[in-house]
Design a protein around this motif. Structure first.
Motif, PDB file in Angstrom:
ATOM      1  N   ILE A 100      13.432  14.053  -6.596  1.00  0.00           N
ATOM      2  CA  ILE A 100      12.014  14.448  -5.680  1.00  0.00           C
ATOM      3  C   ILE A 100      12.120  13.790  -3.971  1.00  0.00           C
ATOM      4  CG2 ILE A 100       9.299  15.191  -5.222  1.00  0.00           C
ATOM      5  CD1 ILE A 100       9.699  15.266  -8.332  1.00  0.00           C
ATOM      6  N   LYS A 101      12.704  14.671  -3.215  1.00  0.00           N
ATOM      7  CA  LYS A 101      12.935  14.087  -2.250  1.00  0.00           C
ATOM      8  C   LYS A 101      11.699  14.529  -1.349  1.00  0.00           C
ATOM      9  CE  LYS A 101      17.037  13.745  -3.261  1.00  0.00           C
ATOM     10  NZ  LYS A 101      17.438  11.915  -3.898  1.00  0.00           N
ATOM     11  N   ALA A 102      11.166  15.135  -1.220  1.00  0.00           N
ATOM     12  CA  ALA A 102       9.642  15.983  -0.106  1.00  0.00           C
ATOM     13  C   ALA A 102       8.252  15.521  -1.301  1.00  0.00           C
ATOM     14  CB  ALA A 102       9.839  17.027   0.519  1.00  0.00           C
ATOM     15  N   MET A 103       7.101  15.044  -1.427  1.00  0.00           N
ATOM     16  CA  MET A 103       6.170  15.911  -2.001  1.00  0.00           C
ATOM     17  C   MET A 103       4.742  15.792  -0.778  1.00  0.00           C
ATOM     18  SD  MET A 103       5.367  11.922  -3.329  1.00  0.00           S
ATOM     19  CE  MET A 103       3.955  12.079  -4.321  1.00  0.00           C
ATOM     20  N   ALA A 104       3.685  16.187  -1.509  1.00  0.00           N
ATOM     21  CA  ALA A 104       2.398  16.527  -0.591  1.00  0.00           C
ATOM     22  C   ALA A 104       1.575  15.984  -1.463  1.00  0.00           C
ATOM     23  CB  ALA A 104       2.665  17.486   0.721  1.00  0.00           C
ATOM     24  N   VAL A 105       0.511  15.321  -0.911  1.00  0.00           N
ATOM     25  CA  VAL A 105      -0.890  15.387  -1.401  1.00  0.00           C
ATOM     26  C   VAL A 105      -1.843  16.339  -1.192  1.00  0.00           C
ATOM     27  CG1 VAL A 105      -0.298  13.370  -3.045  1.00  0.00           C
ATOM     28  CG2 VAL A 105      -1.902  13.390  -0.601  1.00  0.00           C
ATOM     29  N   SER A 106      -3.220  17.180  -1.568  1.00  0.00           N
ATOM     30  CA  SER A 106      -4.017  17.655  -1.008  1.00  0.00           C
ATOM     31  C   SER A 106      -4.834  17.196   0.216  1.00  0.00           C
ATOM     32  CB  SER A 106      -4.522  18.627  -2.286  1.00  0.00           C
ATOM     33  OG  SER A 106      -5.285  17.991  -2.551  1.00  0.00           O
ATOM     34  N   HIS A 107      -5.272  16.021  -0.802  1.00  0.00           N
ATOM     35  CA  HIS A 107      -6.075  15.058  -0.204  1.00  0.00           C
ATOM     36  C   HIS A 107      -6.033  13.686  -0.919  1.00  0.00           C
ATOM     37  CE1 HIS A 107      -8.336  17.140  -3.357  1.00  0.00           C
ATOM     38  NE2 HIS A 107      -9.569  15.899  -3.355  1.00  0.00           N
ATOM     39  N   THR A 108      -7.163  12.433  -0.922  1.00  0.00           N
ATOM     40  CA  THR A 108      -6.640  11.211  -1.369  1.00  0.00           C
ATOM     41  C   THR A 108      -7.182  10.965  -1.862  1.00  0.00           C
ATOM     42  OG1 THR A 108      -7.464  10.381   0.624  1.00  0.00           O
ATOM     43  CG2 THR A 108      -5.099  10.467   0.547  1.00  0.00           C
ATOM     44  N   HIS A 109      -8.218  11.948  -2.819  1.00  0.00           N
ATOM     45  CA  HIS A 109      -9.315  11.586  -4.466  1.00  0.00           C
ATOM     46  C   HIS A 109      -8.009  11.250  -5.514  1.00  0.00           C
ATOM     47  CE1 HIS A 109     -13.267  13.805  -2.161  1.00  0.00           C
ATOM     48  NE2 HIS A 109     -12.877  12.536  -2.209  1.00  0.00           N
ATOM     49  N   PRO A 110      -8.597  10.345  -6.562  1.00  0.00           N
ATOM     50  CA  PRO A 110      -7.642   9.637  -7.291  1.00  0.00           C
ATOM     51  C   PRO A 110      -6.886  10.542  -8.551  1.00  0.00           C
ATOM     52  CG  PRO A 110      -9.956   8.288  -6.687  1.00  0.00           C
ATOM     53  CD  PRO A 110     -10.015   9.643  -5.850  1.00  0.00           C
ATOM     54  N   ASP A 111      -7.886  11.910  -7.659  1.00  0.00           N
ATOM     55  CA  ASP A 111      -7.300  13.148  -9.278  1.00  0.00           C
ATOM     56  C   ASP A 111      -6.346  13.508  -8.349  1.00  0.00           C
ATOM     57  OD1 ASP A 111      -9.636  13.622  -7.999  1.00  0.00           O
ATOM     58  OD2 ASP A 111      -9.515  15.229  -9.264  1.00  0.00           O
ATOM     59  N   HIS A 112      -5.676  12.742  -7.119  1.00  0.00           N
ATOM     60  CA  HIS A 112      -4.527  14.003  -6.412  1.00  0.00           C
ATOM     61  C   HIS A 112      -3.284  12.950  -6.410  1.00  0.00           C
ATOM     62  CE1 HIS A 112      -6.920  17.405  -6.119  1.00  0.00           C
ATOM     63  NE2 HIS A 112      -8.312  17.337  -6.640  1.00  0.00           N
ATOM     64  N   ILE A 113      -3.809  11.999  -6.861  1.00  0.00           N
ATOM     65  CA  ILE A 113      -2.188  10.125  -5.780  1.00  0.00           C
ATOM     66  C   ILE A 113      -2.326   9.413  -6.729  1.00  0.00           C
ATOM     67  CG2 ILE A 113      -3.598  10.733  -3.747  1.00  0.00           C
ATOM     68  CD1 ILE A 113      -4.797   8.364  -3.646  1.00  0.00           C
ATOM     69  N   GLY A 114      -2.225   9.327  -8.039  1.00  0.00           N
ATOM     70  CA  GLY A 114      -1.832   9.006  -9.484  1.00  0.00           C
ATOM     71  C   GLY A 114      -1.461   8.937  -9.341  1.00  0.00           C
ATOM     72  N   ASN A 115      -0.112   9.509  -9.213  1.00  0.00           N
ATOM     73  CA  ASN A 115       0.562   9.193  -9.886  1.00  0.00           C
ATOM     74  C   ASN A 115       2.292   8.954  -8.526  1.00  0.00           C
ATOM     75  OD1 ASN A 115       0.710   8.503 -12.707  1.00  0.00           O
ATOM     76  ND2 ASN A 115       0.515  11.343 -12.607  1.00  0.00           N
ATOM     77  N   VAL A 116       1.787   8.611  -7.172  1.00  0.00           N
ATOM     78  CA  VAL A 116       1.969   8.810  -5.687  1.00  0.00           C
ATOM     79  C   VAL A 116       3.320   7.991  -6.043  1.00  0.00           C
ATOM     80  CG1 VAL A 116       2.366   8.438  -2.963  1.00  0.00           C
ATOM     81  CG2 VAL A 116       0.985   9.259  -3.781  1.00  0.00           C
TER      82      VAL A 116
END
Length: 271
Positions: free
Chosen positions: A117-133
């Protein structure tokens, strides 16, 4: 003159065909990135459904593009899978999350390694969206500048400063072909963003992030009390509605279990 008109028409047809072929988002996988129970869904729709509980889901999305793999959101931390009682929130009205499947195991079932996986994005930084960045330390992270600079708990950074990042100030056509476009949809958080994906057979999809939490929330244009801006939230909802009309797109609401249960989950995919 007729010959010129005929050539122009042929050119338009060829441009249309080539343009469709140029959109090279090939497949989209829905990954189970958490399941939970909300204690009181009026938290997300003030004045409506007071005291009502609801099952929530947490989706991540893996997109195979001709050039690369692209991951949208990373869900609840994989470590929660080892917690028998799940991850309880500080606020009893919020969601108690469990992790029935790890993100790592679901990627493995598709034959994808984190390094792929060369690129990624998160919708926002609440914990249920960034837990495995940080499962993807080499992947370029696309995030709005306003979100990246938004102070976290105790004014700590919301991301590992060493993680490669592209800070956005608005929309971004990720691959330059119109098939995967990040849409700035602030309001839930300062730099919230949604994703427009165009697939060859499925057509256009808007992945909501938390611009909206469940269908009745969308239908009623309910704005969670904890959102940073009611005005921006409503404007972002309208922007999404306009995008759905313009691109004849489906709206996939990230936390809506009833909708998610009617969709195909990985390793099945949409193309």
């Amino acid at each position: 003159m007729n010959k010129v008109v005929g050539l122009a028409a042929l050119a338009a047809v060829l441009w249309s065909v080539n343009g469709a072929q140029a959109q090279t988002a090939e497949r989209l996988y829905i990954l189970n990135c958490g399941e939970g129970v909300a204690g009181d869904i009026s938290r997300w729709s003030p004045g409506v459904n007071e005291g009502k509980s609801m099952d929530f889901v947490d989706n991540c999305y893996l997109i195979k593009h001709k050039q690369d793999w692209f991951l949208w959101d990373t869900g609840i931390p994989d470590a929660v899978a080892a917690m028998p009682n799940g991850l309880a929130p500080a606020d009893p009205k919020a969601v108690t999350w469990k992790r029935p499947k790890t993100l790592a195991a679901q990627l493995d079932a598709i034959g994808v390694k984190p390094a792929d996986i060369k690129a990624m994005a998160v919708s926002h930084t609440h914990p249920d969206h960034i837990g495995n960045v940080e499962m993807f330390p080499q992947a370029m992270l696309y995030v709005q500048k306003a979100e990246y600079e938004w102070p976290g708990a105790d004014n700590k950074p919301r991301f590992n400063p060493a993680h490669p990042v592209t800070q956005l100030e608005g929309d971004r056509d990720v691959f330059g072909d119109g098939s995967v476009t990040i849409l700035a949809t602030p309001g839930h958080t300062p730099g919230h963003q949604s994703l427009l994906v165009k697939l060859p057979n499925t057509g256009a999809l808007v992945l909501s992030g938390d611009a909206v939490h469940f269908k009745s929330n969308w239908d009623n244009r309910g704005v969670p009390a904890l959102n940073v801006s009611k005005e921006q939230t409503l404007a972002s909802m309208q922007r999404i509605a306009d995008t759905l009309t313009k691109d004849k797109a489906q709206l996939w609401i990230n936390h809506d279990k009833a909708q998610r249960d009617g969709l195909k989950l990985a390793p099945e995919f949409y193309d």
